[in-house]
Design an enzyme around this catalytic site. Structure first.
Site, PDB file in Angstrom:
ATOM      1  CB  CYS A 181      -0.912  -0.002   1.226  1.00 49.58           C
ATOM      2  SG  CYS A 181      -1.819  -1.542   1.459  1.00 49.58           S
TER       3      CYS A 181
ATOM      4  N   GLY B 255      -1.932   1.219  -4.720  1.00 57.38           N
ATOM      5  CA  GLY B 255      -3.157   0.554  -4.298  1.00 57.38           C
ATOM      6  C   GLY B 255      -4.367   1.252  -4.853  1.00 57.38           C
TER       7      GLY B 255
ATOM      8  CG  ASN C 229       3.657  -0.224   2.427  1.00 61.12           C
ATOM      9  OD1 ASN C 229       3.188  -1.236   1.916  1.00 61.12           O
ATOM     10  ND2 ASN C 229       4.730   0.389   1.949  1.00 61.12           N
ATOM     11  N   GLY C 230       2.998  -2.997   4.418  1.00 64.83           N
ATOM     12  CA  GLY C 230       3.891  -4.108   4.683  1.00 64.83           C
ATOM     13  C   GLY C 230       3.143  -5.368   5.062  1.00 64.83           C
TER      14      GLY C 230
ATOM     15  CE1 TYR D  68       4.839  -3.353 -12.736  1.00 67.35           C
ATOM     16  CE2 TYR D  68       4.038  -3.616 -10.502  1.00 67.35           C
ATOM     17  CZ  TYR D  68       3.793  -3.448 -11.848  1.00 67.35           C
ATOM     18  OH  TYR D  68       2.509  -3.373 -12.298  1.00 67.35           O
TER      19      TYR D  68
END
Length: 475
Positions: free
Chosen positions: A12, A38, A112-113, A254
């Site tokens: 995210c 996201g 995030n994670g 990416y």
């Protein structure tokens, strides 16, 4: 390409700001800059002196916050998140920030994670009486903080104690009525940066969010660091000793936007250098180089410059179609690939084409693109990948959780080439990737997590992070 991923688990984008009268509006813009991280949910929580306010929902940022919806989010401090969810984590209840209210104060959390010991912690907390309202790992932190309440511990100490119990990759932003807290895991596996906008402090998953709102990038949040921002200013503390820095390599390959910097390394320039290094590692006779939009364009330009083969836009992306890897079901991805890309026939017809891509996961999308180029008249299609082969599962937030997701596992490069029907296939070496990105050779793993390329994980892997059939394979 990473469009073949089944999805992302907690991959995210988070944003936070303290001390600005337009906090919610700036958070809205910051989340726009992070939208690529996201697309299934977005939320903002603010502090206005009377408590915490929150608005969130499923959909894109501009869908969740349409019309006058930001007007109710008053206050000079805010946090926000854009969210991707796997099927297990879908639902409005999992959209963040999560807000927790109690007699001892309120707290909003965005994350995030992926916590590799989340299940173990949940089971322990439930035995102590905790009841979970979501399936998100983020809620674990709130329960741990609450369990440590009481006694002589300050709020900072409670947060530090709770964070020290977490294992895995995480970047947290926490907003309370007293301050903004920012935490980075001990290996700094997820990107998180600190910035300044006038007298206000800002944090974001990527520095491109700072650029959009006109903030200055100060630095990356350090491994194991807890930053506390309040009306007294900014203080840096530590909830864990810094481990070996292991930033996710896929951020460079990416995930991150080309205009973002991670640890002072620009993503576009890093990808371009990977393309140049790739051209040094392979000799191909061809007429044109093209990249798979968008994350491979930088590497394709670098490959062209180093090889001397002209670069052309041989593949065009339909801008009105979202990233196919964001789609939550296989059927939607199948249709998405066909809608997403179109070959430029006059560029590739009668030509020997070098197709540069960022990675190959399952191989199905790569195979379709190779066929697409051949159908457009390409006489040869040589696939070059600006990263090493993905051969091992990831348990830190990227949903490649089993070997069965990966075409390169247990196969030679020639076998993979045959499956995608290319004339040749070349992957960038791990050493070449690290050199091109610009990591210091003195650092362990050169400062990056290479687990998906090597199978060597920077942290302990807990049993509950491995899927049942994966456990069978490991016996």
């Amino acid at each position: 390409m990473l469009a073949e991923l089944r999805g992302l688990n907690e991959e995210c984008g988070v944003f936070g700001i303290w001390g600005h009268e337009e906090a919610s509006q700036l958070t809205y813009y910051g989340l726009h800059a992070l939208q690529h991280r996201g697309q299934e949910g977005a939320g903002i929580a603010t502090k206005n002196g009377k408590g915490l306010l929150v608005k969130k929902g499923e959909g894109l940022v501009n869908e969740v916050f349409s019309g006058d919806s930001l007007k109710g989010l008053t206050g000079n401090s805010a946090i926000g998140q854009v969210r991707y969810t796997t099927e297990d984590g879908r639902g409005a209840e999992n959209v963040q920030p999560l807000v927790f209210r109690s007699t001892t104060g309120s707290m909003a959390i965005a994350h995030n994670g992926n916590l590799i010991n989340a299940q173990e912690l949940k089971e322990s907390l439930e035995k102590q009486g905790s009841i979970f309202q979501t399936t998100s790992d983020t809620e674990v932190l709130a329960h741990l903080i609450k369990k440590s309440a009481g006694g002589a511990l300050t709020q900072r100490d409670r947060v530090k104690k709770a964070l020290s119990m977490l294992k895995g990759a995480f970047a947290f932003v926490l907003l309370t009525e007293e301050g903004l807290m920012v935490a980075q895991d001990p290996n700094a596996m997820r990107p998180l940066s600190l910035g300044k906008l006038g007298d206000a402090w800002v944090v974001a998953s990527e520095t491109c969010a700072f650029d959009l709102i006109g903030a200055e990038t100060i630095r990356s949040v350090e491994p194991g660091e807890l930053i506390i921002i309040n009306n007294k200013g900014l203080q840096s503390d530590r909830f864990a000793e810094a481990g070996d820095r292991a930033m996710c390599s896929m951020e460079y390959v990416y995930f991150s936007r080309p205009d973002s910097d991670i640890d002072g390394i620009n993503i576009h320039m890093a990808r371009k250098r990977c393309g140049k290094q790739l051209a040094k590692e392979v000799q191909i006779e061809a007429d044109v180089v093209t990249g798979v939009p968008d994350s491979s364009i930088s590497a394709a330009i670098g490959f062209s410059e180093e090889s001397g083969i002209p670069y052309e836009l041989g593949l065009i992306k339909n801008r009105y179609v979202g990233r196919t890897f964001i789609q939550p079901t296989q059927a939607m991805r199948e249709r998405g690939v066909k809608l997403k890309l179109s070959p430029v026939q006059q560029v590739v017809a009668g030509k020997r084409v070098v197709m540069v891509d960022d990675s190959i996961v399952r191989g199905t999308t790569s195979k379709r693109i190779v066929k697409m180029l051949r159908d457009a008249g390409a006489t040869e299609v040589h696939v070059v990948i600006a990263a090493p082969p993905l051969v091992s599962p990831c348990f830190y937030g990227v949903d490649i959780s089993t070997d069965s997701d990966l075409i390169a596992t247990g196969r030679s490069v020639e076998e993979v080439r045959d499956l995608i029907a290319a004339d040749s296939l070349t992957f960038l070496s791990a050493e070449g990737m690290l050199k091109a990105i610009g990591r210091s050779p003195e650092m362990k793993n050169c400062g990056q997590c290479l687990a998906c390329f090597t199978g060597e994980y920077p942290t302990e892997i807990y049993a509950d992070t491995v899927l049942p059939h994966e456990k069978e394979l490991s016996r």
